[in-house]
Every structure is written in structure tokens, then in C-alpha cells.
Design a protein around this motif. Structure first.
Motif, mmCIF file in Angstrom:
data_model
loop_
_atom_site.group_PDB
_atom_site.id
_atom_site.type_symbol
_atom_site.label_atom_id
_atom_site.label_comp_id
_atom_site.label_asym_id
_atom_site.label_seq_id
_atom_site.Cartn_x
_atom_site.Cartn_y
_atom_site.Cartn_z
ATOM 1 N N GLU A 1 -15.236 -41.130 26.161
ATOM 2 C CA GLU A 1 -13.893 -40.609 26.392
ATOM 3 C C GLU A 1 -13.983 -39.249 27.056
ATOM 4 O O GLU A 1 -14.653 -38.348 26.538
ATOM 5 C CB GLU A 1 -13.124 -40.457 25.066
ATOM 6 C CG GLU A 1 -12.704 -41.741 24.416
ATOM 7 C CD GLU A 1 -11.518 -42.409 25.089
ATOM 8 O OE1 GLU A 1 -10.679 -41.711 25.705
ATOM 9 O OE2 GLU A 1 -11.437 -43.644 25.014
ATOM 10 N N ASN A 2 -13.339 -39.104 28.184
ATOM 11 C CA ASN A 2 -13.236 -37.826 28.884
ATOM 12 C C ASN A 2 -14.577 -37.114 29.034
ATOM 13 O O ASN A 2 -14.704 -35.944 28.703
ATOM 14 C CB ASN A 2 -12.234 -36.919 28.177
ATOM 15 C CG ASN A 2 -10.852 -37.533 28.164
ATOM 16 O OD1 ASN A 2 -10.537 -38.325 27.274
ATOM 17 N ND2 ASN A 2 -10.040 -37.205 29.135
ATOM 18 N N THR B 1 -12.498 -51.241 30.595
ATOM 19 C CA THR B 1 -11.520 -50.430 31.315
ATOM 20 C C THR B 1 -12.193 -49.107 31.642
ATOM 21 O O THR B 1 -12.755 -48.457 30.758
ATOM 22 C CB THR B 1 -10.268 -50.180 30.459
ATOM 23 O OG1 THR B 1 -9.664 -51.440 30.160
ATOM 24 C CG2 THR B 1 -9.271 -49.285 31.183
ATOM 25 N N ILE C 1 -11.571 -45.384 33.394
ATOM 26 C CA ILE C 1 -10.546 -44.449 33.843
ATOM 27 C C ILE C 1 -11.246 -43.219 34.407
ATOM 28 O O ILE C 1 -12.068 -42.597 33.728
ATOM 29 C CB ILE C 1 -9.601 -44.040 32.694
ATOM 30 C CG1 ILE C 1 -8.952 -45.275 32.075
ATOM 31 C CG2 ILE C 1 -8.551 -43.047 33.191
ATOM 32 C CD1 ILE C 1 -8.219 -45.012 30.777
ATOM 33 N N HIS D 1 -10.338 -39.679 35.417
ATOM 34 C CA HIS D 1 -9.271 -38.696 35.272
ATOM 35 C C HIS D 1 -9.340 -37.783 36.493
ATOM 36 O O HIS D 1 -10.345 -37.117 36.714
ATOM 37 C CB HIS D 1 -9.435 -37.926 33.967
ATOM 38 C CG HIS D 1 -9.545 -38.830 32.783
ATOM 39 N ND1 HIS D 1 -8.452 -39.442 32.205
ATOM 40 C CD2 HIS D 1 -10.626 -39.280 32.091
ATOM 41 C CE1 HIS D 1 -8.852 -40.201 31.193
ATOM 42 N NE2 HIS D 1 -10.166 -40.122 31.108
ATOM 43 N N GLY E 1 -2.121 -35.367 34.865
ATOM 44 C CA GLY E 1 -2.383 -36.165 33.677
ATOM 45 C C GLY E 1 -2.550 -37.628 34.010
ATOM 46 O O GLY E 1 -3.053 -37.976 35.083
ATOM 47 N N PRO E 2 -2.103 -38.517 33.120
ATOM 48 C CA PRO E 2 -2.309 -39.955 33.315
ATOM 49 C C PRO E 2 -1.738 -40.507 34.626
ATOM 50 O O PRO E 2 -2.217 -41.501 35.144
ATOM 51 C CB PRO E 2 -1.601 -40.586 32.111
ATOM 52 C CG PRO E 2 -1.620 -39.523 31.075
ATOM 53 C CD PRO E 2 -1.509 -38.220 31.821
ATOM 54 N N LYS E 3 -0.713 -39.855 35.188
ATOM 55 C CA LYS E 3 -0.141 -40.331 36.455
ATOM 56 C C LYS E 3 -1.161 -40.265 37.592
ATOM 57 O O LYS E 3 -1.085 -41.051 38.525
ATOM 58 C CB LYS E 3 1.087 -39.508 36.836
ATOM 59 C CG LYS E 3 2.277 -39.725 35.950
ATOM 60 C CD LYS E 3 3.538 -39.093 36.504
ATOM 61 C CE LYS E 3 3.332 -37.650 36.919
ATOM 62 N NZ LYS E 3 4.545 -36.966 37.356
ATOM 63 N N SER E 4 -2.083 -39.324 37.524
ATOM 64 C CA SER E 4 -3.050 -39.174 38.619
ATOM 65 C C SER E 4 -4.387 -39.853 38.314
ATOM 66 O O SER E 4 -5.296 -39.821 39.144
ATOM 67 C CB SER E 4 -3.272 -37.695 38.932
ATOM 68 O OG SER E 4 -3.768 -37.022 37.800
ATOM 69 N N ASP E 5 -4.515 -40.466 37.145
ATOM 70 C CA ASP E 5 -5.761 -41.156 36.792
ATOM 71 C C ASP E 5 -5.943 -42.412 37.642
ATOM 72 O O ASP E 5 -4.964 -43.040 38.060
ATOM 73 C CB ASP E 5 -5.754 -41.576 35.317
ATOM 74 C CG ASP E 5 -5.861 -40.396 34.363
ATOM 75 O OD1 ASP E 5 -6.157 -39.274 34.833
ATOM 76 O OD2 ASP E 5 -5.645 -40.597 33.157
ATOM 77 N N GLU F 1 -7.193 -45.966 37.090
ATOM 78 C CA GLU F 1 -7.535 -46.897 36.014
ATOM 79 C C GLU F 1 -7.972 -48.226 36.607
ATOM 80 O O GLU F 1 -7.220 -48.867 37.343
ATOM 81 C CB GLU F 1 -6.356 -47.102 35.069
ATOM 82 C CG GLU F 1 -6.731 -47.962 33.878
ATOM 83 C CD GLU F 1 -5.695 -47.946 32.765
ATOM 84 O OE1 GLU F 1 -5.664 -48.928 32.010
ATOM 85 O OE2 GLU F 1 -4.937 -46.964 32.654
ATOM 86 N N THR G 1 -13.732 -42.002 31.472
ATOM 87 C CA THR G 1 -13.547 -42.722 30.206
ATOM 88 C C THR G 1 -13.938 -44.178 30.457
ATOM 89 O O THR G 1 -13.531 -44.759 31.468
ATOM 90 C CB THR G 1 -12.088 -42.634 29.721
ATOM 91 O OG1 THR G 1 -11.799 -41.284 29.370
ATOM 92 C CG2 THR G 1 -11.841 -43.530 28.514
#
Length: 171
Positions: free
Chosen positions: A5-6, A96, A98, A100, A105-109, A111, A159
Motif C-alpha cells: 500500500e502506497n 489491482t 494503483i 498514485h 488524490g484518487p481522481k488522478s490515480d 487504476e 499499491t
């Protein structure tokens, strides 16, 4: 089971290609990343791998890092004369991934679903750090492919999550 994670990682290479799905060609890509992490990650691959490669410091070998409360207890290489990296035959299918990317935030990830993560290589370092490299096979959209192309050669935050079915079995 392997997951991160991250985690800060190096985006080393990007290889766009196609795959055959029946008679149809589908865009696909291979991404190679590496990261320097605590040797605790080795336990995700096998519970005894860390203790195979690392040992506790002998008297007089420890430094201030070894004396910290959160320092890995197994921090010294058990076999420091081994100079080759270790290739680990493990494949995480359906992961999955991701990446980053950006301040939104999540909008620019980015995935990526249904990825295969494999070709793991471990390079254990004295002090409790291990360099881990791997390949991520994915099927990015056209927009994702363009963004991945721009990240090639940069440091990223990553992630990787196992598929839901495997994650629930491990819990």
C-alpha cells in the motif's frame, strides 16, 4: 499473500504490446518496477524466507539503527558472501495495481484491474533492507497508456492488492 500500500517505487520500464484474445488483438503492457523495503516483505512470500536470509546481529555488530525499537530484529545477512539476487517463482493473478499520481488524490490515480504481477527478484542488503523488483502485466486503456508512458523512468507511489477472492481466503 503479497500486497503493498502506497509504497515508493522506481518505474523502470514500460513495454506496450498487444495480446491475442481469440483472433482479436488487445492492447497490453509490461511495467517493471523496483523498490527498497524492509525485509519483513519476505514473509509475504514464505514465512521462513526472512529467517533463511537474515539473522540477528552478533555482539558488537549492532549500530544505532539496530537499537531502535522498530528496527528489524533479523537485520544482518546470514550469508553475506552470496552476491546473486534471488529469483522467486510467484505469480499474483487478477491483482489491482494503483499508481498514485498527482495531487488530486484518487481522481488522478491510475487504476489497473486484472493484472498479473510476477518475475520477482530479491536483492537482500545488510541492515534489513531488501530490493524487490517485479513485472506487472496489464491492459491499460488508451488514456492510461499515455499517462504510464509519461511516468517511465520516474519514482512513483504504488499499491498492489490481491484479487478479492484470494484476499478473503487469506484473512
Amino acid at each position: 499473500m503479497f500486497s503493498i500500500e502506497n509504497q515508493t517505487a522506481n518505474f523502470n520500464s514500460w513495454n506496450p504490446r498487444t495480446e491475442l484474445h481469440g483472433e482479436e488483438r488487445v492492447p497490453a503492457a509490461d511495467i517493471k518496477v523496483d523498490m527498497a523495503v524492509s525485509n519483513d516483505i519476505l514473509s509475504m512470500f514464505d514465512p521462513t524466507l526472512k529467517s533463511l536470509l537474515y539473522r540477528e546481529p552478533h555482539a558488537g555488530e549492532s549500530d544505532l539503527v539496530d537499537q531502535a525499537d522498530d528496527a528489524p530484529q533479523l537485520s544482518r545477512l546470514r550469508f553475506p558472501k552470496i552476491k546473486n539476487s534471488i529469483q522467486w517463482n510467484y505469480e499474483l493473478v487478477g491483482a489491482t495495481v494503483i499508481i498514485h499520481n498527482g495531487l488530486s488524490g484518487p481522481k488522478s490515480d491510475i487504476e489497473l484491474d486484472d493484472c498479473t504481477v510476477d518475475k520477482f527478484v530479491f536483492d537482500p542488503q545488510d541492515g534489513g533492507t531488501v530490493h524487490v523488483s517485479m513485472r506487472i502485466q496489464c491492459k491499460p486503456s488508451e488514456k492510461q497508456a499515455g499517462r504510464l508512458y509519461e511516468l517511465n523512468g520516474n519514482t512513483i507511489e504504488l499499491t498492489i492488492r490481491p484479487p478479492e477472492a484470494e484476499a478473503s481466503l487469506a484473512a
